[in-house]
Design an enzyme around this catalytic site. Structure first.
Site, PDB file in Angstrom:
ATOM      1  CB  SER A  73      -0.962  -0.072   1.184  1.00 26.56           C
ATOM      2  OG  SER A  73      -1.987   0.861   1.057  1.00 26.56           O
ATOM      3  CG  ASP A 130      -6.699  -2.313  -3.891  1.00 26.14           C
ATOM      4  OD1 ASP A 130      -7.043  -1.172  -3.551  1.00 26.14           O
ATOM      5  OD2 ASP A 130      -5.537  -2.746  -3.763  1.00 26.14           O
ATOM      6  CG  HIS A 151      -6.077  -1.754  -0.194  1.00 25.80           C
ATOM      7  ND1 HIS A 151      -5.108  -1.626  -1.159  1.00 25.80           N
ATOM      8  CD2 HIS A 151      -5.596  -1.127   0.903  1.00 25.80           C
ATOM      9  CE1 HIS A 151      -4.091  -0.931  -0.672  1.00 25.80           C
ATOM     10  NE2 HIS A 151      -4.365  -0.608   0.587  1.00 25.80           N
TER      11      HIS A 151
END
Ligand SMILES: *[C@@H]1O[C@H](CO)[C@@H](O)[C@H](O)[C@H]1NC(C)=O
Length: 419
Positions: free
Chosen positions: A201, A359, A389
């Site tokens: 991320s 995501d 995610h």
């Protein structure tokens, strides 16, 4: 009139169910677990906003406290020590690299004179949350160190609201340069040809940006041999890619939340959120966003049609005038690695990119994979059709998902074969 307890119970249950329930795509496994987790996050965020509004504490600090409290509770339930007590053979030291706090994980000793792999890790959390040392990241790094016989260095870079861009990036870069110095690699008996940089991320964003800078830095004699990016954040000019639109209501990273993380990271006014959501910040009015720059994130060209579906690009003719000047970080490749030119990408190391169907950042990752490939870099893209995610860091009970374990397994396997 006396209210029957049963009535109260039914009403309360209905209220909780209403708060917790969100429709999820069929492909997502263990949907109720995800709903509960998301409800927990939402409750923590709402409570934090309330406390912020009342003037008690910055809401990011409140969220950190509640997640730490939750992790403390898990540790209390778990009889073993931190990291869920995994991999007791791994030696852990908290030190600094070029003044940046890091946690170093050393695998159980191999034979004398045996060189090991090295891996630098940047954790996720929207450049505002998470820690190199706590929770699932600690458990993941112990496992990676043990299974790959790798020296893992997890970097405790500074976060928002204490700092903003470029400080987190510069912290990571300084730690990376220190790690790649011949003395340090020798001290830890690391093979200079087998050093990876990795992150998930926002940590994937930092890993990609640091990998680019090191790749083009002629003063660095040693480079990373691999970058492993797990659902990385890579650009802030288009918040209307097919994945941003398709997954805007999928937990846990909602579209407005990602936009907010960006504004926080870039030190911008949070009230700009609405402008960014409608791509007003990247309208055709901005001559600094050249056609060449736009082409670097043109999903209509870079994505396979399977992902484009019927989505249409949102390019605003006349958006908000001053935005790019107000938020200069928007065009900075150190914040948005997808904006780098092909000459930079060509120098990047062999790449592993994880993307998830559910995501908002899916297309950031897919476009980067494609552009690296076009520049001649060898790329493996593991796309999880049932991924969402954040799942990579959901491997520690009770926040554990089969998809998270599967993804971690895939990551370790790829490193096993390529690092
Ligand atoms: C986007 O920009 C247009 C043109 O300046 C403006 O009319 C509109 O209100 C803006 N939208 C948002 C959500 O701020």
């Amino acid at each position: 009139m006396r209210v029957q307890p049963v009535v109260v119970t039914v009403l309360l249950t209905a209220a909780v169910a209403y708060y917790v329930y969100i429709p999820l795509p069929d492909a997502i496994q263990e949907p109720w677990k995800l709903m509960m987790l998301d409800a927990g996050f939402r409750a923590a965020m709402q409570l934090a906003s309330l406390k912020d509004w009342l003037g008690f504490d910055h809401y990011i600090r409140s969220i950190r406290k509640s997640t730490e409290g939750f992790e403390g509770m898990i540790k209390g339930l778990d009889s073993s020590e931190s990291g869920g007590g995994v991999m007791p053979g791994v030696k852990v030291s908290d030190i600094t690299f070029a003044g940046i706090p890091v946690r170093v994980y050393e695998p159980p000793a191999g034979g004398e004179g045996h060189l090991r792999r090295g891996l630098m890790y940047f954790h996720g959390g929207g450049w505002a949350l998470g820690s190199a040392k706590k929770g699932s990241y600690d458990a993941i790094n112990r496992m990676v160190s043990d299974e790959l016989s790798a020296v893992v260095v997890s970097v405790e870079y500074r976060l928002y609201p204490e700092v903003h861009f470029p400080v987190p990036y510069l912290d990571c870069l300084a730690a990376a340069k220190h790690f790649l110095s011949p003395d340090v690699l020798a001290k830890y008996a690391i093979d200079p040809e087998r050093v990876a940089v990795s992150g998930d991320s926002a940590g994937g964003n930092l890993a990609a940006a640091v990998a680019q800078e090191i790749s083009i830095d002629d003063t660095m004699s040693l480079k990373f041999s691999i970058q492993a990016l797990i659902y990385p954040v890579l650009q802030a000019l288009d918040f209307n890619t097919p994945s941003y639109l398709q997954n805007q209501d999928i937990p846990i990273l909602y579209r407005p939340v990602m936009v907010r993380f960006w504004l926080q990271y870039l030190g911008a006014d949070l009230s700009l959120q609405h402008q960014l959501l409608v791509n007003n910040h990247s309208s055709l009015h901005h001559s600094t966003i050249t056609p060449d720059l736009r082409a670097r994130l043109d999903w209509t060209v870079l994505l396979p049609s399977k992902y484009k579906k019927d989505y249409k690009p949102l390019i605003v003719k006349k958006g908000s005038q001053g935005l790019v000047k107000e938020v200069p970080g928007l065009l900075d490749v150190r914040a948005s690695p997808l904006l780098a030119g092909p000459e930079v990408l060509a120098k990047c190391p062999r790449t592993y990119i994880v993307t998830c169907e559910y995501d908002v950042l899916r297309d950031d990752g897919l476009m980067y994979a494609r552009r690296l490939q076009d520049a001649g870099v060898t790329v493996t893209n593991d796309h999880y059709e049932d991924g969402f995610h954040g799942c990579f860091s959901f491997i520690v009970w009770p926040m554990d998902f089969d998809i998270g374990r599967k993804m971690l397994r895939g990551y370790i396997n790829w490193l096993q074969n390529n690092l």
